[in-house]
Scaffold this active site. Sequence first.
Site, PDB file in Angstrom:
ATOM      1  N   ASP A 265      -5.529   8.035   9.001  1.00 20.13           N
ATOM      2  CA  ASP A 265      -5.746   7.418  10.307  1.00 20.13           C
ATOM      3  C   ASP A 265      -5.713   8.450  11.419  1.00 20.13           C
ATOM      4  OD1 ASP A 265      -5.973   4.778   9.486  1.00 20.13           O
ATOM      5  OD2 ASP A 265      -3.811   4.529   9.372  1.00 20.13           O
TER       6      ASP A 265
ATOM      7  N   ASP B 166       4.000   0.353  11.786  1.00 16.41           N
ATOM      8  CA  ASP B 166       2.721  -0.215  11.347  1.00 16.41           C
ATOM      9  C   ASP B 166       2.479  -1.626  11.865  1.00 16.41           C
ATOM     10  OD1 ASP B 166       1.996   2.059  10.043  1.00 16.41           O
ATOM     11  OD2 ASP B 166       2.532   1.361   8.043  1.00 16.41           O
TER      12      ASP B 166
ATOM     13  N   LYS C 123       0.828  -1.217   0.000  1.00 18.40           N
ATOM     14  CA  LYS C 123       0.000   0.000   0.000  1.00 18.40           C
ATOM     15  C   LYS C 123       0.857   1.259   0.000  1.00 18.40           C
ATOM     16  CE  LYS C 123      -3.039   2.586   3.148  1.00 18.40           C
ATOM     17  NZ  LYS C 123      -2.165   3.506   3.904  1.00 18.40           N
TER      18      LYS C 123
END
Length: 436
Positions: free
Chosen positions: A121, A319, A22
């Site tokens: 986010d 992440d 991504k």
Amino acid sequence: MSTFEIIGGKSLKGELTPQGAKNEALQILCATLLTEEKVTIHNIPNILDVNKLIELLSELGVSVCQESKNTYSFEAKNINLDYLNSPEFASKGSSLRGSIMIIGPLLARFGKGYIPRPGGDKIGRRRLDTHFLGFQKLGAKFNFNPGENFYRVEASELKGCYMLLDEASVTGTANIIMAAVMAKGTTTLYNAACEPYIQQLCRMLISMGAKISGIGSNLLSIEGVKSLSGCEHRVLPDMIEIGSFIGLAVMTKSEITIKDVAYHELGMIPDAFKRMGVKMELRGDDIYIPKQENYQIETFIDGSILTVADAPWPGLTPDLLSVFLVLATQAKGSVLIHQKMFESRLFFTDKLIDMGAQIILCDPHRATVIGLNQEQGLRPTTMVSPDIRAGVALLIAALSADGKSIIHNIDQIDRGYENIDLRLNAIGANIKRISN
């Protein structure tokens, strides 16, 4: 807002192939704006954030053609710069944090780049200073209108220079690289991010005619060129999804093979899992994870509690810390999870505590996890996904819990994981998607 209904406690078995990365895809897609020639990109993940950016590029005037399931071609011949001032752009650009990276290419090629304050986010403060300080050092004028929440940069000519980045921002480094490749003279970037995503971007730009040296280090030298040509590029497999699958296999006591992982691009991720007690085997370019009934967290050499912390590459990616935290809940031993980069990423631990995990949230950045050694499994519950990575960590927790769990707001998970329910169901999971 959609929901997952999960019947957990099942052992899975089979093969999983990771999607395209991504974070790399968002950079590579923006780089297509640097040339009017055709750029073909393979292994693009079919996820919400990437699809939103492709739609944004199309509306900006890029000719987009889907050539196969995960392959697209892009031709940015007829860019409509007026679209940057439209209400549609203000709405769509603000919903996607990755849209910030269109500014560098637009500034390099057209002398101007606008973007509404981007979203993404809700994981704490994520400043954009590095991007705009870099553009200013290249000679651009920066303007921010707080009333409109709009950023604007313009330059009649960009000139290469030496710059020391105030932080090793991945998206900031990418944006500045894309602005500098057609600047006059040589640009030297020190304290540049050097994640595989950045390395891939640099390799793609070189294939387009850019002159970049120092790839893989935090010191990049970019000699400006007048124009760039088209190219063909393949996106790496997603290291975050690979790490998520490793955590899933261990938490659900499953035997899983993760295919085609580009192992040498994973950095310290495999070693970090091994320190958590995870057994894995490299078979060719596949990672095989056997079924494990128990796993024990290592300590440091002096016997003190292990700390798992994020850091700029080649350190551990932030992440994956949510996955490590969930993994620790059923391990033998204890660990301190230290999330240095974001203030709000550990707040999802309250859901895990509701499931029976023993976690002490020390402060917004640190959580101590006391492993239960599989003696008391997590309990099913109802949860809300706060962001992409915490959402997948909660999904892993739910799949390990014996009984029915509910996860609301799974659009957050869909932003970063391609058809995760279908892919996991194919190897024995029981996940039902409910559209509200």
